[in-house]
Design a protein around this motif. Structure first.
Motif, mmCIF file in Angstrom:
data_model
loop_
_atom_site.group_PDB
_atom_site.id
_atom_site.type_symbol
_atom_site.label_atom_id
_atom_site.label_comp_id
_atom_site.label_asym_id
_atom_site.label_seq_id
_atom_site.Cartn_x
_atom_site.Cartn_y
_atom_site.Cartn_z
ATOM 1 N N UNK A 106 6.260 -3.265 4.854
ATOM 2 C CA UNK A 106 5.037 -2.534 4.722
ATOM 3 C C UNK A 106 4.682 -2.411 3.099
ATOM 4 N N UNK A 107 3.300 -2.032 2.819
ATOM 5 C CA UNK A 107 2.870 -2.122 1.667
ATOM 6 C C UNK A 107 2.168 -0.646 1.350
ATOM 7 N N UNK A 108 2.592 0.093 0.248
ATOM 8 C CA UNK A 108 1.780 1.521 0.417
ATOM 9 C C UNK A 108 1.291 1.509 -1.154
ATOM 10 N N UNK A 109 -0.137 2.158 -1.192
ATOM 11 C CA UNK A 109 -0.377 2.201 -2.693
ATOM 12 C C UNK A 109 -0.285 3.429 -3.005
ATOM 13 N N UNK A 110 0.344 3.600 -4.320
ATOM 14 C CA UNK A 110 0.770 5.100 -4.757
ATOM 15 C C UNK A 110 -0.135 5.148 -6.284
ATOM 16 N N UNK A 111 -0.464 6.477 -6.390
ATOM 17 C CA UNK A 111 -1.125 6.948 -7.480
ATOM 18 C C UNK A 111 0.052 7.223 -8.656
ATOM 19 N N UNK A 112 -0.209 6.484 -9.796
ATOM 20 C CA UNK A 112 0.612 6.856 -10.916
ATOM 21 C C UNK A 112 0.059 8.096 -11.726
ATOM 22 N N UNK A 117 -10.532 10.588 -16.598
ATOM 23 C CA UNK A 117 -10.700 9.585 -17.246
ATOM 24 C C UNK A 117 -9.905 8.204 -16.791
ATOM 25 N N UNK A 118 -8.768 8.571 -16.069
ATOM 26 C CA UNK A 118 -7.943 7.772 -15.617
ATOM 27 C C UNK A 118 -7.587 7.750 -13.940
ATOM 28 N N UNK A 119 -7.660 6.638 -13.475
ATOM 29 C CA UNK A 119 -7.101 6.436 -12.129
ATOM 30 C C UNK A 119 -6.217 5.100 -12.013
ATOM 31 N N UNK A 120 -4.774 5.533 -12.062
ATOM 32 C CA UNK A 120 -3.919 4.254 -12.086
ATOM 33 C C UNK A 120 -3.119 4.208 -10.982
ATOM 34 N N UNK A 121 -3.273 3.009 -10.065
ATOM 35 C CA UNK A 121 -2.204 3.014 -8.951
ATOM 36 C C UNK A 121 -1.369 1.837 -9.017
ATOM 37 N N UNK A 122 -0.619 1.764 -8.051
ATOM 38 C CA UNK A 122 0.293 0.439 -7.953
ATOM 39 C C UNK A 122 0.879 0.491 -6.506
ATOM 40 N N UNK A 123 1.024 -0.794 -5.796
ATOM 41 C CA UNK A 123 1.543 -1.047 -4.732
ATOM 42 C C UNK A 123 3.275 -0.858 -4.654
ATOM 43 N N UNK A 124 3.665 -0.484 -3.592
ATOM 44 C CA UNK A 124 5.267 -0.410 -3.449
ATOM 45 C C UNK A 124 5.428 -0.970 -2.005
ATOM 46 N N UNK A 125 6.124 -2.037 -2.024
ATOM 47 C CA UNK A 125 6.752 -2.592 -0.786
ATOM 48 C C UNK A 125 7.998 -2.080 -0.334
ATOM 49 N N UNK A 126 8.054 -1.908 0.933
ATOM 50 C CA UNK A 126 9.212 -1.457 1.631
ATOM 51 C C UNK A 126 9.524 -2.148 2.846
ATOM 52 N N UNK A 127 10.850 -2.017 3.330
ATOM 53 C CA UNK A 127 11.170 -2.667 4.547
ATOM 54 C C UNK A 127 11.423 -4.087 4.351
ATOM 55 N N UNK A 128 11.375 -4.959 3.319
ATOM 56 C CA UNK A 128 11.441 -6.099 3.123
ATOM 57 C C UNK A 128 13.097 -6.431 3.138
#
Length: 306
Positions: A106-112, A117-128
């Motif tokens: 699965x892939x989840x998008x997290x907020x960093x 002024x800022x909205x930065x997110x990134x994906x995290x892969x799990x279960x691979x």
């Protein structure tokens, strides 16, 4: 020459030199403020071309193919500046979890980081099952967020990640950037794509996920594709990079498409390319090309191959 005249002359020369240095410093500061975009995630480990032919060994034709040119592209005026307080189009519910029955991960998008002024997110892969590759890609995405957070100190930065395709073989992720840095007059938009081979953990290029000849034919024949900006044709899109109202020849088009998703610096060094771009697979499994256009036109467009 009298001592008094000499002193006046020297003072005038010193004043002129000081002014010139000051202006030069101001020009350098202005240039630095308008940062040139560079993908925060370098094209590192990629799959080797099964043909064994390197980018530098490809032969390029120098002929062009005439194609109808739409006047919509050149006639469009500068778009109005956007509100700096523009909100990200996606909500946490929209992008919180993307999964497929065919995938065991699965892939989840997290907020960093998120504020006014800022909205930065990134994906995290799990279960691979390939934990080494999973950790490598997750670290790469996290480093992206860290780098963008530092960049955000220069102005307003927002990122929107989308999981466009997910199955047991390929994971296609798209990230759209929207930033307005100090010293710039408008908001700039960019797009990066990542096609991951879930069997070996390496990045896949366009020629690894699609038939280049089929895409070439669709673009040359000006049918079998659609542009995200309905007012533009493929000739309009490519004009921004090729500066030509004619489409490249079939051989040149194929050569350029074979370079999609490679590091642009590498392609520049190899030479022979007339346009560059990236690609991804959408939810239906169709290939989508990402091509740059002027920022006044949105910064980039998506060309979906039917």
């Amino acid at each position: 020459m009298s001592r008094k005249v000499l002193i006046v002359l020297l003072a005038a020369i010193a004043a002129f030199t000081m002014t010139a240095c000051t202006r030069r410093g101001e020009e350098e500061d202005t240039t630095t403020a308008a940062d040139t975009y560079e993908s925060p995630i370098a094209d590192t480990e990629t799959e080797v071309d099964s043909s064994g032919v390197s980018i530098s060994d490809m032969q390029v034709a120098d002929t062009t193919t005439e194609a109808p040119y739409s006047s919509n592209y050149s006639s469009q005026s500068e778009v109005a500046e956007e509100n700096d307080n523009e909100t990200v189009e996606d909500t946490d519910e929209d992008i919180s979890l993307q999964e497929s029955d065919e995938a065991t991960y699965t892939v989840k998008i997290l907020t960093y980081e998120k504020n006014d002024k800022v909205d930065i997110r990134y994906p995290v892969i799990s279960g691979w099952e390939d934990e080494v590759s999973q950790n490598k890609w997750n670290e790469k995405f996290k480093n992206f967020a860290i780098k963008e957070s530092k960049r955000a100190g220069k102005g307003r930065v927002k990122t929107v990640w989308k999981i466009k395709h997910i199955d047991a073989n390929v994971l296609s992720i798209v990230v759209k950037y929207s930033e307005k840095l100090k010293g710039t007059k408008r908001r700039y938009r960019y797009c990066d794509t990542f096609n991951i081979n879930m069997k070996n953990g390496k990045k896949k290029h366009l020629k690894g996920i699609a038939n280049i000849s089929d895409i070439t034919n669709a673009l040359i024949e000006s049918q079998g594709y659609s542009v995200s900006d309905e007012n533009m044709t493929i000739a309009d899109v490519l004009y921004y990079q090729t500066d030509s109202m004619s489409l490249p020849s079939e051989s040149q088009m194929k050569f350029d498409l074979e370079g999609f998703d490679y590091n642009r610096t590498t392609l520049f060094k190899a030479g022979g390319h007339t346009f560059f771009g990236q690609s991804f697979l959408n939810e239906s499994g169709n290939v989508v090309l990402v091509l740059e256009v002027p920022q006044s036109q949105g910064g980039f467009v998506w060309v979906t191959i039917d």
